[in-house]
Enzyme design. Structure first.
Site, mmCIF file in Angstrom:
data_model
loop_
_atom_site.group_PDB
_atom_site.id
_atom_site.type_symbol
_atom_site.label_atom_id
_atom_site.label_comp_id
_atom_site.label_asym_id
_atom_site.label_seq_id
_atom_site.Cartn_x
_atom_site.Cartn_y
_atom_site.Cartn_z
ATOM 1 N N HIS A 188 48.592 45.350 42.950
ATOM 2 C CA HIS A 188 47.442 45.662 42.096
ATOM 3 C C HIS A 188 47.828 45.422 40.641
ATOM 4 C CE1 HIS A 188 44.550 47.899 44.771
ATOM 5 N NE2 HIS A 188 45.562 47.661 45.575
ATOM 6 N N GLU A 210 47.887 53.061 49.769
ATOM 7 C CA GLU A 210 48.772 52.902 48.601
ATOM 8 C C GLU A 210 49.778 54.030 48.542
ATOM 9 O OE1 GLU A 210 46.978 51.800 44.850
ATOM 10 O OE2 GLU A 210 48.429 52.970 43.702
ATOM 11 N N ASP A 221 37.735 48.134 47.372
ATOM 12 C CA ASP A 221 38.921 48.361 46.536
ATOM 13 C C ASP A 221 38.968 49.829 46.102
ATOM 14 O OD1 ASP A 221 41.155 47.519 45.116
ATOM 15 O OD2 ASP A 221 40.002 46.955 43.332
ATOM 16 N N HIS A 222 40.140 50.422 46.166
ATOM 17 C CA HIS A 222 40.348 51.811 45.699
ATOM 18 C C HIS A 222 39.333 52.803 46.251
ATOM 19 C CE1 HIS A 222 43.620 50.786 43.024
ATOM 20 N NE2 HIS A 222 42.927 49.724 42.649
ATOM 21 N N ALA A 255 47.370 42.883 38.631
ATOM 22 C CA ALA A 255 48.149 41.644 38.522
ATOM 23 C C ALA A 255 47.583 40.639 37.522
ATOM 24 C CB ALA A 255 48.247 40.999 39.902
ATOM 25 N N GLY A 276 43.994 46.937 34.095
ATOM 26 C CA GLY A 276 43.450 46.725 32.761
ATOM 27 C C GLY A 276 44.211 45.700 31.945
HETATM 28 P P1 13P Z 1 43.774 43.993 36.935
HETATM 29 O O1 13P Z 1 43.180 45.059 36.068
HETATM 30 O O2 13P Z 1 45.161 43.660 36.472
HETATM 31 O O3 13P Z 1 42.919 42.788 37.036
HETATM 32 O O4 13P Z 1 43.952 44.611 38.406
HETATM 33 C C1 13P Z 1 42.851 44.673 39.265
HETATM 34 C C2 13P Z 1 43.131 45.458 40.487
HETATM 35 O O5 13P Z 1 44.247 45.861 40.781
HETATM 36 C C3 13P Z 1 42.003 45.757 41.369
HETATM 37 O O6 13P Z 1 42.366 46.555 42.441
HETATM 38 O O1 G3H Z 2 41.252 48.290 40.186
HETATM 39 C C1 G3H Z 2 40.122 48.588 39.849
HETATM 40 C C2 G3H Z 2 39.160 47.624 39.349
HETATM 41 O O2 G3H Z 2 39.534 47.068 38.139
HETATM 42 C C3 G3H Z 2 37.755 48.176 39.416
HETATM 43 O O3 G3H Z 2 37.226 48.621 38.220
HETATM 44 O O4 G3H Z 2 35.834 50.615 38.917
HETATM 45 O O5 G3H Z 2 35.344 49.361 36.794
HETATM 46 O O6 G3H Z 2 34.848 48.333 39.005
HETATM 47 P P1 G3H Z 2 35.734 49.277 38.226
HETATM 48 ZN ZN ZN Z 3 43.774 48.060 41.877
#
Ligand code: 13P
Ligand code: G3H
Ligand code: ZN
Length: 302
Positions: A206, A133, A81-82, A208, A177
């Site tokens: 994202h 993205e 992710d990201h 969500a 968040g």
């Molecule tokens: P939330 O913070 O809404 O749970 O989103 C998580 C997210 O987008 C992870 O990539």
């Molecule tokens: O979208 C991002 C996630 O909420 C990841 O958060 O970098 O604290 O693991 P984190």
């Molecule tokens: Zn995200």
């Protein structure tokens, strides 16, 4: 069983349901997702951020994922992710992730295209799919200052043509968040529909998490201090899926659920210091959220 992420997403796009993407960081959070998927017969995308990888170690994450899912009849994908650090992205591609996200949305269009193309080239050679993205999700402050930059549909089309990415995260009003909106959630469904009509690949939402008042109140009852938190309503999530979202990302709801479970257990069992019991209480609450999402996203028996 372990499957390529995009296979799952293409099927979901056709079937008009969404795949759940759950962020995990350790054994128990991964177990929670797999346990519920096995119970409900659902596929899922298990995701780790770069900070989750730093926390748990990439080898441990990949081994846990493979051990927990390979004998299951349900379909699981492992997703970065990201992704931001090219070294981490490369490691994930080479060590067993089934997809990576390259998040270069904070750069200008051309730089975003260039970085995404680099990742697509490496990933394709290894049968790994790529999420990119375009547009900017906001944080609470950004929302207040009106900084959310919705995805431009024509730019989204141009971007996917140039990069050949497999799926696309778009900005339609959500943010990461627990503090997404001042009150009621509002998503830009017109933009979503325009993008869906133009862009032929699976779309990702994202930020969500629902951040339900009920869950927040339960955590607060046992000592959390989460104030004025608001997420995306269930109705909005259902509409987003109906209008073309195929992957829905959840992290915050899992964190709040875990927090609630652990706090409650500790308060009700002050003499128990077996950390397995303590963590299990958190895992159980995560399982409730995972179950709820799977039912909401319509991905059972897929
Ligand atoms: P939330 O913070 O809404 O749970 O989103 C998580 C997210 O987008 C992870 O990539
Ligand atoms: O979208 C991002 C996630 O909420 C990841 O958060 O970098 O604290 O693991 P984190
Ligand atoms: Zn995200």
């Amino acid at each position: 069983m372990i499957v390529n992420t995009n296979k799952l997403l293409i099927k979901a796009r056709k079937g008009k349901y969404a795949l759940p993407h759950f962020n995990v960081s350790n054994l128990e959070t991964m177990q929670a997702v797999v346990n519920v998927c096995n119970k409900l017969k659902s596929p899922a995308i298990i995701a780790t951020s770069e900070s989750a990888i730093k926390y748990a170690g990439i080898e441990n994450i990949v081994s846990l994922f493979q051990n927990l899912t390979k004998s299951s009849k349900q379909k699981f994908a492992l997703h970065l992710d990201h992704g931001n650090d090219m070294n981490v992205i490369k490691q994930c591609i080479l060590k067993g992730y089934t997809s990576v996200m390259i998040d270069a949305s904070h750069f200008d269009f051309n730089k975003n295209v260039q970085l995404t193309k680099t990742v697509v080239n490496l990933a394709k050679k290894n049968n790994v799919s790529v999420e990119a993205e375009i547009g900017t999700l906001g944080g609470q402050e950004d929302y207040v200052k009106g900084k959310i930059k919705y995805t431009n549909p024509n730019q989204a089309l141009d971007f996917t043509k140039q990069t050949q990415c497999d799926n696309l995260a778009i900005a339609i009003g959500t943010s990461h968040g627990a503090y997404k909106f001042k009150g009621k959630s509002e998503l830009n469904f017109e933009i979503l529909e325009e993008i869906k009509d133009l862009v032929p690949i699976p779309l990702v939402l994202h930020g969500a998490s629902e951040v339900s008042t009920e869950l927040v109140n339960k955590a607060n009852k046992y000592g959390a201090k989460i104030a004025n938190a608001h997420g995306v309503s269930r109705l909005n999530i259902r509409s987003a899926i109906k209008k073309g979202i195929t992957k829905v990302n959840t992290d915050t709801d899992l964190r709040i659920a875990f927090d609630y479970g652990v706090r409650k257990f500790l308060q009700l069992n002050p003499t128990n210091f077996d950390y397995r019991k303590i963590i299990s209480a958190g895992r159980e609450e995560i399982e409730s959220v995972v179950e709820d999402k799977i039912r909401l996203f319509g991905c059972r028996n897929k």
